[in-house]
Design a protein around this motif. Structure first.
Motif, PDB file in Angstrom:
ATOM      1  N   THR A   1       0.836  -1.199   0.000  1.00 58.63           N
ATOM      2  CA  THR A   1       0.000   0.000   0.000  1.00 58.63           C
ATOM      3  C   THR A   1       0.869   1.246   0.000  1.00 58.63           C
ATOM      4  N   GLY A   2       1.935   1.192   0.792  1.00 59.78           N
ATOM      5  CA  GLY A   2       2.847   2.337   0.856  1.00 59.78           C
ATOM      6  C   GLY A   2       3.422   2.646  -0.512  1.00 59.78           C
ATOM      7  N   ALA A   3       3.802   1.593  -1.244  1.00 64.87           N
ATOM      8  CA  ALA A   3       4.360   1.791  -2.578  1.00 64.87           C
ATOM      9  C   ALA A   3       3.343   2.484  -3.481  1.00 64.87           C
ATOM     10  N   GLY A   4       2.105   2.006  -3.422  1.00 63.92           N
ATOM     11  CA  GLY A   4       1.064   2.591  -4.273  1.00 63.92           C
ATOM     12  C   GLY A   4       0.829   4.050  -3.948  1.00 63.92           C
ATOM     13  N   LEU A   5       0.778   4.336  -2.650  1.00 62.67           N
ATOM     14  CA  LEU A   5       0.495   5.710  -2.227  1.00 62.67           C
ATOM     15  C   LEU A   5       1.665   6.634  -2.569  1.00 62.67           C
ATOM     16  N   PHE A   6       2.874   6.125  -2.378  1.00 63.74           N
ATOM     17  CA  PHE A   6       4.056   6.938  -2.655  1.00 63.74           C
ATOM     18  C   PHE A   6       4.106   7.344  -4.117  1.00 63.74           C
ATOM     19  N   TYR A   7       3.642   6.431  -4.971  1.00 67.64           N
ATOM     20  CA  TYR A   7       3.687   6.693  -6.399  1.00 67.64           C
ATOM     21  C   TYR A   7       2.801   7.876  -6.789  1.00 67.64           C
ATOM     22  N   ALA A   8       1.859   8.235  -5.902  1.00 70.08           N
ATOM     23  CA  ALA A   8       0.960   9.350  -6.200  1.00 70.08           C
ATOM     24  C   ALA A   8       1.628  10.705  -5.978  1.00 70.08           C
ATOM     25  N   ILE A   9       2.758  10.724  -5.273  1.00 70.58           N
ATOM     26  CA  ILE A   9       3.397  12.000  -4.949  1.00 70.58           C
ATOM     27  C   ILE A   9       4.084  12.573  -6.189  1.00 70.58           C
ATOM     28  N   PRO A  10       3.753  13.820  -6.567  1.00 69.97           N
ATOM     29  CA  PRO A  10       4.400  14.428  -7.730  1.00 69.97           C
ATOM     30  C   PRO A  10       5.898  14.639  -7.478  1.00 69.97           C
ATOM     31  N   SER A  11       6.694  14.597  -8.563  1.00 72.76           N
ATOM     32  CA  SER A  11       8.157  14.580  -8.401  1.00 72.76           C
ATOM     33  C   SER A  11       8.739  15.903  -7.911  1.00 72.76           C
ATOM     34  N   LEU A  12       8.302  17.019  -8.493  1.00 73.58           N
ATOM     35  CA  LEU A  12       8.921  18.283  -8.097  1.00 73.58           C
ATOM     36  C   LEU A  12       8.740  18.555  -6.599  1.00 73.58           C
ATOM     37  N   PRO A  13       7.506  18.420  -6.064  1.00 76.68           N
ATOM     38  CA  PRO A  13       7.364  18.577  -4.608  1.00 76.68           C
ATOM     39  C   PRO A  13       8.234  17.611  -3.823  1.00 76.68           C
ATOM     40  N   LEU A  14       8.391  16.389  -4.313  1.00 75.47           N
ATOM     41  CA  LEU A  14       9.239  15.439  -3.584  1.00 75.47           C
ATOM     42  C   LEU A  14      10.695  15.920  -3.583  1.00 75.47           C
ATOM     43  N   PHE A  15      11.154  16.444  -4.729  1.00 78.88           N
ATOM     44  CA  PHE A  15      12.522  16.965  -4.798  1.00 78.88           C
ATOM     45  C   PHE A  15      12.730  18.091  -3.789  1.00 78.88           C
ATOM     46  N   VAL A  16      11.663  18.830  -3.490  1.00 76.55           N
ATOM     47  CA  VAL A  16      11.775  19.955  -2.555  1.00 76.55           C
ATOM     48  C   VAL A  16      11.690  19.477  -1.104  1.00 76.55           C
ATOM     49  N   VAL A  17      10.835  18.471  -0.860  1.00 81.06           N
ATOM     50  CA  VAL A  17      10.619  18.019   0.519  1.00 81.06           C
ATOM     51  C   VAL A  17      11.769  17.129   1.002  1.00 81.06           C
ATOM     52  N   LEU A  18      12.322  16.329   0.096  1.00 80.07           N
ATOM     53  CA  LEU A  18      13.313  15.332   0.477  1.00 80.07           C
ATOM     54  C   LEU A  18      14.537  15.889   1.225  1.00 80.07           C
ATOM     55  N   PRO A  19      15.073  17.055   0.823  1.00 82.82           N
ATOM     56  CA  PRO A  19      16.252  17.570   1.541  1.00 82.82           C
ATOM     57  C   PRO A  19      16.020  17.740   3.040  1.00 82.82           C
ATOM     58  N   VAL A  20      14.790  18.097   3.442  1.00 86.33           N
ATOM     59  CA  VAL A  20      14.510  18.254   4.872  1.00 86.33           C
ATOM     60  C   VAL A  20      14.635  16.917   5.582  1.00 86.33           C
ATOM     61  N   ILE A  21      14.260  15.839   4.864  1.00 84.45           N
ATOM     62  CA  ILE A  21      14.244  14.526   5.496  1.00 84.45           C
ATOM     63  C   ILE A  21      15.630  13.902   5.509  1.00 84.45           C
TER      64      ILE A  21
END
Lengths: 225, 221
Positions: free
Chosen positions: A52-72
């Motif tokens: 389920t996590g894989a499916g849900l993660f796939y819904a996240i758009p790439s540009l926002p992920l590129f921006v959020v990931l550095p914080v994590i």
């Protein structure tokens, strides 16, 4: 064509950066998805969160992920490592369910036969389970490869060099040839990598000639941008 | 972690929600883009997909199209149309439709194609016309896969709409690029979190729709 001839070195440089960003996620997600898929089949309580996590993660758009990931993960926003980690995660989101499915569909009789012959577990996995799951794994990997090559371009809006720079530069300066070259080069690169995977599949899985059905199952899942 | 708190504070600030550049407006724009883009794609892709699925003609083309679309870089399509059609909404909207179409088409034909051939034969044997076979058997049974296709199309457009702010469209991507230009990381982060939340909510809504879309006889569980 003139534009391309005059800017061949620029395009070549971007192509190289693009490859360096695209290849590691394709390799990593493939290598990590196999144990993850195996775990999803073997450990009952891990199955739902992983799939389920894989499916849900796939819904996240790439540009926002590129921006959020550095914080994590504590990188800078223009760090290429960001893109590699983000695209590996997307690859996993696609590949883990495929790997779980592929390993589960391995003919139980073949596995039983290997057990009866006294194969040790690891050797049985590598020598029997994995090759039999190979065609379905390859189909999934091809989807991952093509969408990864395309997704790398998004990093260009954050200033991370790739063929996507041909889009941002072309747009800023109004040069259509630059954008068209970028689209052509990205699609061509995706096709070349896909072709290499098909050839590798023929070499490693010589008993397969027809595409497995996983391709059709994945057809309804478009790539997130 | 500080950035994260700043970003959450940015979103929580009530002064940022109202007005023509407020979060409410941008969120509405983002949703409206996605809805309009997907609706146009549905108007073209669903009839075409049903036709392909029913007649099995043009299947190769439909499969090839949805495969090729995966290789097509979204940003390239957005910037190309941005140059060709000028800054504004027309370029991005065309890009949304172009990028949503393959998923919708794939969902429509895969849904019809995946219907149990025995059910189709049974329908024909009991005297249904071809139109009845399509509308009463193939379309209802193929509905979950169609909704699945619309689901990925919608998510694709949510993602593309974020990029479209780069060529001057509205939506939540505005904040992201504004933050990038002014080196305001909390604002970029806030915009990204809003887009992620929007995408996840839409995905869950479509997941529920997909379950409801299955006719009672074939619903799992």
């Amino acid at each position: 064509m003139n534009w391309l001839a005059n800017n061949l070195d620029v395009v070549g440089g971007h192509l190289l950066s693009h490859l360096l960003l695209a290849v590691p996620p394709i390799v990593f997600s493939f290598l990590l998805a196999i144990p993850a898929g195996w775990l999803a089949n073997r450990v009952r309580w891990l199955r739902a969160p992983l799939l389920t996590g894989a499916g849900l993660f796939y819904a996240i758009p790439s540009l926002p992920l590129f921006v959020v990931l550095p914080v994590i993960i504590g990188t800078g926003i223009r760090d290429p490592l960001n893109i590699v980690v983000a695209l590996t995660l997307y690859g996993l989101a696609l590949m883990v369910p495929v790997a779980a499915d592929a390993l589960r569909q391995v003919d139980a009789r073949a596995v039983d036969a290997a057990d009866a012959l006294g194969y040790p577990p690891l050797r049985r996995f590598l020598g029997v389970d994995l090759p039999l799951a190979g065609p379905a794994l390859l189909a999934g990997l091809r989807v991952v490869a093509v969408s990864t090559v395309s997704l790398v371009t998004v990093g260009a809006v954050l200033g991370i060099p790739s063929l996507g720079m041909l889009f941002t530069d072309g747009f800023q300066r109004g040069i259509i040839a630059s954008v068209l070259t970028g689209i052509g080069a990205t699609v061509a690169l995706a096709l070349v990598i896909d072709g290499l995977l098909v050839l590798a599949g023929r070499a490693l899985l010589p008993w397969t000639r027809r595409a497995p059905r996983t391709e059709a199952a994945l057809a309804t899942r478009g790539a997130g941008a | 972690m500080n950035y994260l708190l700043d970003a959450l504070a940015w979103i929580a600030d009530p002064a940022r929600w109202p007005g023509p550049d407020g979060i409410a407006t941008r969120l509405g724009e983002h949703l409206a883009y996605s809805a309009v883009g997907v609706l146009i794609a549905c108007a073209i892709g669903i009839p075409a997909g049903w036709l392909v699925g029913h007649t099995r003609r043009g299947r190769g083309l439909a499969v090839g199209l949805s495969g090729a679309a995966r290789a097509l870089p979204t940003l390239g399509v957005v910037t190309l149309l941005g140059i060709l059609l000028g800054i504004g909404l027309v370029g991005p909207l065309v890009a949304f439709v172009v990028l949503a179409l393959p998923s919708v088409l794939a969902g429509a034909y895969a849904g019809v194609e995946a219907v149990d051939p025995q059910a189709v034969d049974g329908a024909r044997a009991s005297g249904m016309t071809e139109a009845q076979v399509l509308t009463r058997v193939e379309i209802p049974l193929g509905l979950p896969l169609l909704v699945g296709g619309v689901r990925s199309a919608f998510l694709q457009v949510i993602a593309t709409a974020t990029l479209a702010a780069y060529v001057g469209a509205g939506g939540l991507g505005r904040y992201l690029f504004l933050g990038l230009k002014t080196q305001d990381y909390p604002q970029m982060l806030a915009a990204s979190l809003l887009v992620v939340a929007l995408a996840l909510v839409c995905d869950l809504v479509f997941a529920a729709l997909q379950r409801v879309a299955a006719p009672a006889g074939v619903r799992p569980h």
